[in-house]
Design a protein around this motif. Structure first.
Motif, PDB file in Angstrom:
ATOM      1  N   MET A   1       0.970  -1.094  -0.076  1.00 43.76           N
ATOM      2  CA  MET A   1      -0.128  -0.004   0.204  1.00 43.76           C
ATOM      3  C   MET A   1       0.952   1.273   0.042  1.00 43.76           C
ATOM      4  O   MET A   1       1.851   1.179   0.726  1.00 43.76           O
ATOM      5  CB  MET A   1      -0.629   0.122   1.104  1.00 43.76           C
ATOM      6  N   ILE A   2       0.588   2.120  -0.944  1.00 44.72           N
ATOM      7  CA  ILE A   2       1.402   3.399  -0.966  1.00 44.72           C
ATOM      8  C   ILE A   2       0.821   4.415   0.290  1.00 44.72           C
ATOM      9  O   ILE A   2      -0.377   4.701   0.171  1.00 44.72           O
ATOM     10  CB  ILE A   2       1.162   4.205  -2.531  1.00 44.72           C
ATOM     11  N   LEU A   3       1.766   4.752   1.096  1.00 42.04           N
ATOM     12  CA  LEU A   3       1.307   5.854   2.155  1.00 42.04           C
ATOM     13  C   LEU A   3       1.438   7.462   1.702  1.00 42.04           C
ATOM     14  O   LEU A   3       2.551   7.452   1.153  1.00 42.04           O
ATOM     15  CB  LEU A   3       2.268   5.385   3.298  1.00 42.04           C
ATOM     16  N   PRO A   4       0.705   7.807   2.486  1.00 40.03           N
ATOM     17  CA  PRO A   4       0.810   9.468   2.455  1.00 40.03           C
ATOM     18  C   PRO A   4       2.341   9.774   3.114  1.00 40.03           C
ATOM     19  O   PRO A   4       2.635   9.174   4.252  1.00 40.03           O
ATOM     20  CB  PRO A   4      -0.201   9.890   3.110  1.00 40.03           C
ATOM     21  N   ILE A   5       2.877  10.777   2.402  1.00 41.86           N
ATOM     22  CA  ILE A   5       4.305  11.432   2.963  1.00 41.86           C
ATOM     23  C   ILE A   5       4.105  12.718   3.625  1.00 41.86           C
ATOM     24  O   ILE A   5       3.678  13.749   2.943  1.00 41.86           O
ATOM     25  CB  ILE A   5       5.309  11.377   2.013  1.00 41.86           C
ATOM     26  N   ASN A  33       5.229  -1.433   2.938  1.00 38.33           N
ATOM     27  CA  ASN A  33       4.524  -0.447   2.548  1.00 38.33           C
ATOM     28  C   ASN A  33       5.601   0.568   2.301  1.00 38.33           C
ATOM     29  O   ASN A  33       5.298   1.581   1.367  1.00 38.33           O
ATOM     30  CB  ASN A  33       3.455  -0.032   3.541  1.00 38.33           C
ATOM     31  N   MET A  34       6.474   0.886   2.880  1.00 40.13           N
ATOM     32  CA  MET A  34       7.652   1.792   2.963  1.00 40.13           C
ATOM     33  C   MET A  34       8.356   1.553   1.406  1.00 40.13           C
ATOM     34  O   MET A  34       8.609   2.685   1.011  1.00 40.13           O
ATOM     35  CB  MET A  34       8.241   1.841   4.049  1.00 40.13           C
ATOM     36  N   ALA A  48      10.396   5.922   8.523  1.00 41.78           N
ATOM     37  CA  ALA A  48       9.218   6.034   9.153  1.00 41.78           C
ATOM     38  C   ALA A  48       8.505   7.144   9.646  1.00 41.78           C
ATOM     39  O   ALA A  48       7.571   7.445   9.472  1.00 41.78           O
ATOM     40  CB  ALA A  48       9.282   4.941  10.178  1.00 41.78           C
ATOM     41  N   PRO A  49       9.212   8.158  10.030  1.00 38.32           N
ATOM     42  CA  PRO A  49       8.663   9.656  10.735  1.00 38.32           C
ATOM     43  C   PRO A  49       8.238  10.175   9.284  1.00 38.32           C
ATOM     44  O   PRO A  49       7.306  11.125   9.578  1.00 38.32           O
ATOM     45  CB  PRO A  49      10.217  10.189  11.285  1.00 38.32           C
ATOM     46  N   GLN A  50       8.669   9.966   8.222  1.00 39.10           N
ATOM     47  CA  GLN A  50       8.115  10.507   6.911  1.00 39.10           C
ATOM     48  C   GLN A  50       6.863  10.177   6.528  1.00 39.10           C
ATOM     49  O   GLN A  50       5.917  10.975   6.079  1.00 39.10           O
ATOM     50  CB  GLN A  50       8.941  10.463   5.504  1.00 39.10           C
ATOM     51  N   ILE A  51       6.264   8.987   7.192  1.00 43.44           N
ATOM     52  CA  ILE A  51       4.931   8.644   7.061  1.00 43.44           C
ATOM     53  C   ILE A  51       4.109   8.626   8.307  1.00 43.44           C
ATOM     54  O   ILE A  51       3.285   8.063   8.420  1.00 43.44           O
ATOM     55  CB  ILE A  51       4.761   7.164   6.356  1.00 43.44           C
ATOM     56  N   GLY A  52       4.761   9.529   9.168  1.00 49.61           N
ATOM     57  CA  GLY A  52       4.051   9.935  10.446  1.00 49.61           C
ATOM     58  C   GLY A  52       4.224   8.908  11.530  1.00 49.61           C
ATOM     59  O   GLY A  52       3.419   8.708  12.504  1.00 49.61           O
ATOM     60  N   ILE A  53       5.190   7.884  11.516  1.00 50.10           N
ATOM     61  CA  ILE A  53       5.459   7.017  12.488  1.00 50.10           C
ATOM     62  C   ILE A  53       6.848   6.962  12.865  1.00 50.10           C
ATOM     63  O   ILE A  53       7.747   7.058  12.628  1.00 50.10           O
ATOM     64  CB  ILE A  53       5.410   5.307  11.873  1.00 50.10           C
ATOM     65  N   GLY A  54       6.750   7.452  14.404  1.00 48.15           N
ATOM     66  CA  GLY A  54       8.230   7.669  15.111  1.00 48.15           C
ATOM     67  C   GLY A  54       8.668   6.879  15.619  1.00 48.15           C
ATOM     68  O   GLY A  54       9.085   6.574  16.740  1.00 48.15           O
ATOM     69  N   THR A 178       0.478  12.099  -1.517  1.00 50.19           N
ATOM     70  CA  THR A 178       0.315  10.679  -1.471  1.00 50.19           C
ATOM     71  C   THR A 178       0.996  10.636  -3.008  1.00 50.19           C
ATOM     72  O   THR A 178       0.642  10.926  -3.894  1.00 50.19           O
ATOM     73  CB  THR A 178      -0.811  10.062  -1.498  1.00 50.19           C
ATOM     74  N   PRO A 179       2.085   9.804  -3.068  1.00 48.54           N
ATOM     75  CA  PRO A 179       2.600   9.259  -4.559  1.00 48.54           C
ATOM     76  C   PRO A 179       1.475   8.860  -5.375  1.00 48.54           C
ATOM     77  O   PRO A 179       0.883   8.034  -4.952  1.00 48.54           O
ATOM     78  CB  PRO A 179       3.784   8.413  -4.102  1.00 48.54           C
ATOM     79  N   GLY A 180       1.404   9.167  -6.643  1.00 53.50           N
ATOM     80  CA  GLY A 180       0.399   8.667  -7.597  1.00 53.50           C
ATOM     81  C   GLY A 180      -0.719   9.697  -7.492  1.00 53.50           C
ATOM     82  O   GLY A 180      -1.554   9.562  -8.441  1.00 53.50           O
ATOM     83  N   GLU A 181      -0.881  10.388  -6.548  1.00 51.66           N
ATOM     84  CA  GLU A 181      -1.987  11.367  -6.648  1.00 51.66           C
ATOM     85  C   GLU A 181      -1.621  13.039  -6.852  1.00 51.66           C
ATOM     86  O   GLU A 181      -0.560  13.231  -6.573  1.00 51.66           O
ATOM     87  CB  GLU A 181      -2.717  11.422  -5.379  1.00 51.66           C
ATOM     88  N   ALA A 182      -2.264  13.716  -7.482  1.00 46.58           N
ATOM     89  CA  ALA A 182      -2.002  15.058  -7.880  1.00 46.58           C
ATOM     90  C   ALA A 182      -1.732  15.699  -6.371  1.00 46.58           C
ATOM     91  O   ALA A 182      -2.588  15.796  -5.565  1.00 46.58           O
ATOM     92  CB  ALA A 182      -3.011  15.673  -8.753  1.00 46.58           C
ATOM     93  N   HIS A 183      -0.712  16.653  -6.462  1.00 47.52           N
ATOM     94  CA  HIS A 183      -0.611  17.525  -5.547  1.00 47.52           C
ATOM     95  C   HIS A 183      -0.121  18.787  -5.851  1.00 47.52           C
ATOM     96  O   HIS A 183       0.134  19.052  -6.976  1.00 47.52           O
ATOM     97  CB  HIS A 183       0.230  16.836  -4.380  1.00 47.52           C
TER      98      HIS A 183
END
Length: 183
Positions: A1-5, A33-34, A48-54, A178-183
């Protein structure tokens, strides 16, 4: 699964990460997932901190080296580097960050690094890296310390990064992409 950064401003990006204590299926799923997120971004590493996990974990996806597999994980790492030699930077020193997307700035890094970490199975390993791979390890390790590469920039790049930050109105703990989504 691709996670938000998360983009700079999220608290986990600016705080030291906690050690990983459980080596289980949840950790294996997180790491997978990473990897997927890194490839989709596209990037060469993700902490992991880049996806909100410390937690003290980062991955790399980088085949242009012989020190390690093209895809790897470092859990609870320690990183030792040679002193950084004085001098200016060159275009070859430009690096970017998925948590400060859209730009690259020149940053002097050590040309060599020694990584001691644990793998997914909890077993310790050690590897030596040089060149760009050493830079990747230093960059991802910094994330586990609560440091983004832009925090290390010297002038004129630190001012350019500050302007880019303000122009993008970053700083909210909810700013992410999120990679793959417009931002």
């Amino acid at each position: 699964m691709i996670l938000p950064i998360y983009i700079t401003g999220h608290p986990t990006l600016h705080s030291p990460a906690e050690p990983v204590t459980e080596f289980n299926e949840d950790l294996a799923e997180l790491v997978e997932n990473m990897y997927e997120t890194t490839v989709a971004a596209p990037g060469v590493g993700l902490a992991a901190p880049q996806i909100g996990i410390g937690k003290q974990a980062f991955v790399w996806v980088y085949a242009n080296q012989t020190a390690a597999p093209a895809r790897g994980v470092a859990i609870n790492p320690q990183l030792f580097i040679e002193p950084i030699q004085p001098g200016g930077t060159t275009e070859e020193d430009a690096e970017g960050c998925l948590s400060f997307p859209g730009v690259k700035y020149q940053l002097r890094r050590s040309p060599r690094a020694l990584l001691r970490a644990q793998g997914l199975d909890g077993k310790p390993y050690e590897l030596e890296a040089d060149g760009w791979f050493a830079r990747i390890l230093q960059h991802e390790y910094d994330h586990l310390q609560g440091t983004l590469y832009v925090d290390r920039l010297a002038e004129p790049f630190s001012s350019k990064a500050a302007s880019f930050y303000q122009d993008n109105k970053w700083g909210s703990e909810n700013t992410k992409w999120t990679p793959g989504e417009a931002h």
